[in-house]
Design a protein around this motif. Structure first.
Motif, PDB file in Angstrom:
ATOM      1  N   GLN A   4      53.888  64.226  38.970  1.00  0.00           N
ATOM      2  CA  GLN A   4      54.309  64.438  40.043  1.00  0.00           C
ATOM      3  C   GLN A   4      56.170  63.681  39.340  1.00  0.00           C
ATOM      4  N   CYS A  78      51.207  70.639  52.538  1.00  0.00           N
ATOM      5  CA  CYS A  78      51.994  69.333  52.327  1.00  0.00           C
ATOM      6  C   CYS A  78      52.052  68.745  50.764  1.00  0.00           C
ATOM      7  N   ALA A  82      55.985  69.120  49.653  1.00  0.00           N
ATOM      8  CA  ALA A  82      57.186  68.113  48.656  1.00  0.00           C
ATOM      9  C   ALA A  82      57.007  68.784  48.102  1.00  0.00           C
ATOM     10  N   ALA A  86      62.170  68.624  47.417  1.00  0.00           N
ATOM     11  CA  ALA A  86      61.907  67.829  46.408  1.00  0.00           C
ATOM     12  C   ALA A  86      63.628  67.156  46.282  1.00  0.00           C
ATOM     13  N   THR A  93      60.153  64.173  50.610  1.00  0.00           N
ATOM     14  CA  THR A  93      59.000  64.378  50.038  1.00  0.00           C
ATOM     15  C   THR A  93      58.539  63.334  49.525  1.00  0.00           C
ATOM     16  N   TYR A  94      57.948  62.352  49.521  1.00  0.00           N
ATOM     17  CA  TYR A  94      57.684  61.218  49.609  1.00  0.00           C
ATOM     18  C   TYR A  94      56.466  61.194  50.678  1.00  0.00           C
ATOM     19  N   PHE A  96      55.851  63.498  52.226  1.00  0.00           N
ATOM     20  CA  PHE A  96      54.690  64.838  52.465  1.00  0.00           C
ATOM     21  C   PHE A  96      53.227  64.650  51.099  1.00  0.00           C
ATOM     22  N   ILE A  97      54.178  63.687  50.273  1.00  0.00           N
ATOM     23  CA  ILE A  97      53.486  63.309  49.208  1.00  0.00           C
ATOM     24  C   ILE A  97      51.990  62.178  49.133  1.00  0.00           C
TER      25      ILE A  97
END
Length: 120
Positions: A4, A78, A82, A86, A93-94, A96-97
């Protein structure tokens, strides 16, 4: 499989710099943020999963497998979002991570409880 933080480095790299130069500059930052998110969401997800399991077990005996299924399905959605977001928005992105990993960690306490019930 793409790790990731490396995905984030490759997608956030400006087009003017070679990827090797950019990744050398920011790989530590992305790895640190990703690691912090993983630690916090793991602890948070285990606590939320245990509380949800305790709450919904009073209402239905099948609450544990249904909670696991809901957590897995929503975490995959989710994490997909992400990856898709991105390139466009690193903050989303962060977020959803973090949501995806929290929902994934919901299962840990519930699965341990299911295994203990089976072994009794």
């Amino acid at each position: 499989m793409l790790y990731q933080p490396m995905l984030l480095i490759l997608l956030c790299a400006p087009y003017s710099l070679p990827v090797t130069v950019y990744s050398a500059l920011t790989s530590t930052l992305h790895s640190l943020i990703f690691g912090a998110i993983t630690c916090v969401t793991g602890i948070l997800g285990i606590g939320i999963g245990a509380a949800l399991s305790k709450h919904f077990k009073k209402k239905s005996p099948r609450a544990d497998p249904l909670s696991c299924a809901a957590g897995m399905l929503s975490s995959s959605l989710c994490l997909y979002l992400a990856i898709v977001l991105a390139r466009h928005n690193i903050a989303a992105t962060y977020v959803f991570i973090a949501l995806g990993e929290t929902l994934l960690a919901l299962n840990w306490a519930i699965i341990a409880d299911i295994l203990l019930v089976i072994w009794r």
